[in-house]
Design a protein around this motif. Structure first.
Motif, PDB file in Angstrom:
ATOM      1  N   VAL A 205       0.866  -1.185   0.000  1.00  0.00           N
ATOM      2  CA  VAL A 205       0.000   0.000   0.000  1.00  0.00           C
ATOM      3  C   VAL A 205       0.898   1.228   0.000  1.00  0.00           C
ATOM      4  N   CYS A 206       0.660   2.142  -0.968  1.00  0.00           N
ATOM      5  CA  CYS A 206       1.418   3.401  -1.035  1.00  0.00           C
ATOM      6  C   CYS A 206       0.495   4.520  -0.582  1.00  0.00           C
ATOM      7  N   MET A 207       0.976   5.339   0.321  1.00  0.00           N
ATOM      8  CA  MET A 207       0.085   6.374   0.834  1.00  0.00           C
ATOM      9  C   MET A 207       0.836   7.620   1.253  1.00  0.00           C
ATOM     10  N   MET A 208       0.370   8.762   0.784  1.00  0.00           N
ATOM     11  CA  MET A 208       0.955  10.012   1.238  1.00  0.00           C
ATOM     12  C   MET A 208       0.436  10.302   2.648  1.00  0.00           C
ATOM     13  N   ALA A 209       1.285  10.926   3.478  1.00  0.00           N
ATOM     14  CA  ALA A 209       0.832  11.283   4.823  1.00  0.00           C
ATOM     15  C   ALA A 209      -0.003  12.562   4.765  1.00  0.00           C
TER      16      ALA A 209
ATOM     17  N   ALA B 237       4.398  16.073   4.872  1.00  0.00           N
ATOM     18  CA  ALA B 237       4.074  15.957   6.299  1.00  0.00           C
ATOM     19  C   ALA B 237       5.281  16.214   7.189  1.00  0.00           C
ATOM     20  N   ALA B 238       6.484  15.874   6.694  1.00  0.00           N
ATOM     21  CA  ALA B 238       7.682  16.005   7.539  1.00  0.00           C
ATOM     22  C   ALA B 238       7.803  17.440   8.035  1.00  0.00           C
ATOM     23  N   GLY B 239       8.082  17.575   9.304  1.00  0.00           N
ATOM     24  CA  GLY B 239       8.225  18.904   9.903  1.00  0.00           C
ATOM     25  C   GLY B 239       6.888  19.558  10.235  1.00  0.00           C
ATOM     26  N   ARG B 240       5.795  18.919   9.841  1.00  0.00           N
ATOM     27  CA  ARG B 240       4.462  19.490  10.139  1.00  0.00           C
ATOM     28  C   ARG B 240       3.631  18.545  10.993  1.00  0.00           C
ATOM     29  N   ILE B 241       3.905  17.250  10.821  1.00  0.00           N
ATOM     30  CA  ILE B 241       3.173  16.233  11.577  1.00  0.00           C
ATOM     31  C   ILE B 241       4.221  15.397  12.307  1.00  0.00           C
ATOM     32  N   ASP B 242       3.906  14.976  13.522  1.00  0.00           N
ATOM     33  CA  ASP B 242       4.846  14.130  14.256  1.00  0.00           C
ATOM     34  C   ASP B 242       4.876  12.746  13.605  1.00  0.00           C
ATOM     35  N   LEU B 243       6.019  12.394  13.035  1.00  0.00           N
ATOM     36  CA  LEU B 243       6.122  11.111  12.320  1.00  0.00           C
ATOM     37  C   LEU B 243       6.582   9.967  13.230  1.00  0.00           C
ATOM     38  N   HIS B 244       6.854  10.281  14.494  1.00  0.00           N
ATOM     39  CA  HIS B 244       7.359   9.226  15.391  1.00  0.00           C
ATOM     40  C   HIS B 244       6.416   8.021  15.503  1.00  0.00           C
ATOM     41  N   PRO B 245       5.100   8.222  15.559  1.00  0.00           N
ATOM     42  CA  PRO B 245       4.250   7.022  15.620  1.00  0.00           C
ATOM     43  C   PRO B 245       4.125   6.313  14.267  1.00  0.00           C
ATOM     44  N   VAL B 246       4.502   6.995  13.184  1.00  0.00           N
ATOM     45  CA  VAL B 246       4.276   6.466  11.832  1.00  0.00           C
ATOM     46  C   VAL B 246       5.457   5.626  11.349  1.00  0.00           C
ATOM     47  N   THR B 247       6.670   6.209  11.464  1.00  0.00           N
ATOM     48  CA  THR B 247       7.859   5.599  10.853  1.00  0.00           C
ATOM     49  C   THR B 247       8.104   4.140  11.278  1.00  0.00           C
ATOM     50  N   PRO B 248       8.002   3.814  12.576  1.00  0.00           N
ATOM     51  CA  PRO B 248       8.288   2.423  12.953  1.00  0.00           C
ATOM     52  C   PRO B 248       7.302   1.413  12.342  1.00  0.00           C
ATOM     53  N   LEU B 249       6.147   1.905  11.877  1.00  0.00           N
ATOM     54  CA  LEU B 249       5.153   0.985  11.304  1.00  0.00           C
ATOM     55  C   LEU B 249       5.329   0.809   9.800  1.00  0.00           C
TER      56      LEU B 249
ATOM     57  N   GLN C 216     -11.155  19.515   8.651  1.00  0.00           N
ATOM     58  CA  GLN C 216     -10.900  18.945   9.988  1.00  0.00           C
ATOM     59  C   GLN C 216      -9.493  18.365  10.085  1.00  0.00           C
ATOM     60  N   ARG C 217      -8.995  17.871   8.948  1.00  0.00           N
ATOM     61  CA  ARG C 217      -7.662  17.251   8.946  1.00  0.00           C
ATOM     62  C   ARG C 217      -6.863  17.840   7.797  1.00  0.00           C
ATOM     63  N   ARG C 218      -6.188  18.971   8.131  1.00  0.00           N
ATOM     64  CA  ARG C 218      -5.518  19.735   7.078  1.00  0.00           C
ATOM     65  C   ARG C 218      -4.150  20.176   7.585  1.00  0.00           C
ATOM     66  N   LEU C 219      -3.156  20.234   6.699  1.00  0.00           N
ATOM     67  CA  LEU C 219      -1.848  20.747   7.100  1.00  0.00           C
ATOM     68  C   LEU C 219      -2.010  22.185   7.588  1.00  0.00           C
ATOM     69  N   PRO C 220      -1.248  22.577   8.608  1.00  0.00           N
ATOM     70  CA  PRO C 220      -1.498  23.892   9.219  1.00  0.00           C
ATOM     71  C   PRO C 220      -1.152  25.072   8.320  1.00  0.00           C
ATOM     72  N   HIS C 221      -0.325  24.842   7.292  1.00  0.00           N
ATOM     73  CA  HIS C 221       0.111  25.975   6.455  1.00  0.00           C
ATOM     74  C   HIS C 221      -0.613  26.028   5.119  1.00  0.00           C
ATOM     75  N   SER C 222      -1.632  25.191   4.975  1.00  0.00           N
ATOM     76  CA  SER C 222      -2.226  24.961   3.664  1.00  0.00           C
ATOM     77  C   SER C 222      -3.599  25.626   3.527  1.00  0.00           C
ATOM     78  N   LEU C 223      -3.806  26.327   2.419  1.00  0.00           N
ATOM     79  CA  LEU C 223      -5.128  26.908   2.139  1.00  0.00           C
ATOM     80  C   LEU C 223      -5.406  26.752   0.649  1.00  0.00           C
ATOM     81  N   HIS C 224      -6.420  25.951   0.339  1.00  0.00           N
ATOM     82  CA  HIS C 224      -6.770  25.723  -1.062  1.00  0.00           C
ATOM     83  C   HIS C 224      -8.174  26.270  -1.267  1.00  0.00           C
ATOM     84  N   VAL C 225      -8.311  27.254  -2.146  1.00  0.00           N
ATOM     85  CA  VAL C 225      -9.611  27.916  -2.298  1.00  0.00           C
ATOM     86  C   VAL C 225     -10.040  27.946  -3.761  1.00  0.00           C
ATOM     87  N   SER C 226     -11.342  28.134  -3.953  1.00  0.00           N
ATOM     88  CA  SER C 226     -11.869  28.448  -5.283  1.00  0.00           C
ATOM     89  C   SER C 226     -12.691  29.714  -5.147  1.00  0.00           C
ATOM     90  N   ILE C 227     -12.589  30.542  -6.179  1.00  0.00           N
ATOM     91  CA  ILE C 227     -13.408  31.773  -6.192  1.00  0.00           C
ATOM     92  C   ILE C 227     -14.245  31.717  -7.465  1.00  0.00           C
TER      93      ILE C 227
END
Ligand code: PLP
Length: 387
Positions: free
Chosen positions: A152-156, A188-200, A290-301
């Motif tokens: 399974v390939c998945m972006m964080a 995700a790196a530097g924005r989400i804590d990857l410590h619980p993810v990487t070992p899995l 509800q689940r969005r990177l903190p620096h990200s804003l995607h809009v349509s006008i």
């Protein structure tokens, strides 16, 4: 020849999903490495070679500590794209022809690598379902797991709309089913804590230029890949010592400052979003709010095509209409298509992403520029319709 007057303000940089400016502390460390580490790190017969190799070992520790992995599992690559291709090679070395599941909103680097394997008869890819927020439909993954998968390939986190995925949950499900996993943690790196993810995860990739490090350097974390790693990296060439050291420092800073930096980014992003909403009634915010990177804003006008917007603002604002690799194309991005965004929302989509060095003044200026341009485009359109 008359010289062009320098612009009053340099453009505001709001395109951190595409690339981040290099942190001055990283530049300093890279310059120092270029000044003081002349040797090839493979030349371990002499002290200077060993010194360069030791500096790489320090970087490996710094990367491992950001992601929560082990230093010996960290391998440097030319980019995240390169790391993805190498991870797929390792998975093939382990399992042979692969039955893969991936989301259609993955980065083109992943999609192209998987399609190439399909063409070579080395993989069959099951594209999972995502919803209107680009979020994974979990039932589609469960159905694919039940049918039988190798990988399974998945972006964080998504590089266009910023949606953050439940990777930990997915990795646990894959572990239970004996399925290999490749996590694209580039955004995700530097924005989400990857410590619980990487070992899995069997494979995890990231990129220097998304975390205020240099371009042209990436990471593959591949625990337990043993001899296969030596084979996959056999033609990697001489390590890029300054870039590796820069990446290490970028990872150290990202680890130390992640919480404060995310708070800074979220405050600016929310200010940007509030400023646009306050002046543009028709603004639509895309992605999973509800689940969005903190620096990200995607809009349509709606009514304001992104071509028309870019024509007015691109000299003052660095922003994008899609992923860097997809922009320039007339087509809406594969991410927006997978989300089922209608033509009007897709044609007017803007990807804005704030970063470490942005200020409130930057954001206020961006709001002013975007709102001014949107109003001008809408009123020109209205006049045109009245004629
Ligand atoms: N994966 C994601 C999620 C990305 O955002 C990017 C870059 O935009 C990549 C992979 C590719 O990274 P690189 O430029 O290091 O190849």
């Amino acid at each position: 020849m008359a010289e062009r007057a320098a612009p009053l303000h340099p453009p505001v940089y709001l395109d951190h999903h595409a690339s981040t400016p290099v942190d001055p502390r990283v530049i300093e460390a890279m310059c120092e490495a270029m000044r003081t580490l002349p040797a090839n790190p493979n030349s371990v017969e002499h002290a200077l070679g060993r010194q360069a190799a030791a500096a790489i070992d320090v970087a490996r520790i710094e990367v491992a500590s950001l992601v929560g992995g082990e230093a010996q599992d960290i391998h440097f690559t030319a980019s995240a794209s390169d790391a993805i291709r190498k991870a797929l090679e390792l998975a093939i070395a382990q399992r042979g022809e692969l039955r893969v599941a991936a989301m259609p909103v993955e980065h083109p680097a992943m999609i192209h690598a998987l399609r190439a394997l399909e063409r070579q008869g080395l993989a069959t890819v099951h594209w999972l379902q995502v919803d209107a927020c680009a979020q994974l439909c979990r039932a589609s993954l469960d159905a694919a797991l039940a049918e039988g998968l190798d990988l399974v390939c998945m972006m964080a986190a998504n590089n266009e709309v910023g949606t953050v995925y439940p990777v930990e949950e997915v990795l646990n499900a894959c572990l239970e089913n004996g399925v290999l996993t490749l996590v694209d943690a580039t955004q995700a790196a530097g924005r989400i804590d990857l410590h619980p993810v990487t070992p899995l995860a069997d494979y995890l990739v990231l990129s220097g230029h998304k975390i205020y490090g240099p371009k042209g350097i990436g990471v593959l974390n591949a625990p337990g890949s043993g001899a296969a790693v030596a084979e996959v990296f056999a033609q990697a060439g001489t390590p890029n010592v300054p870039a590796i050291i820069g990446l290490g420092v970028a990872c150290r800073i990202a680890g130390e400052e992640r919480v404060a930096e995310c708070a800074h980014a979220q405050k600016l992003r929310d200010r940007l979003e509030a400023g646009l909403r306050a002046s543009l009634d028709q603004l639509v915010v895309n992605g999973d709010l509800q689940r969005r990177l903190p620096h990200s804003l995607h809009v349509s006008i709606p009514g304001v095509t992104n071509d028309a917007m870019l024509a007015r603002v691109s000299h003052q604002l660095a922003l994008s209409t899609g992923a860097a690799c997809a922009s320039g194309a007339q087509e809406p991005s594969h991410v927006l298509r997978s989300m089922g965004l209608g033509d009007e929302l897709a044609d007017s989509a803007l990807r804005l992403s704030v970063g470490r060095f942005n200020t409130e003044q930057d954001v206020d200026r961006a709001v002013q520029i975007l709102v001014g341009a949107a109003r001008a485009i809408l009123s020109a359109r209205q006049e045109h319709h009245l004629c």
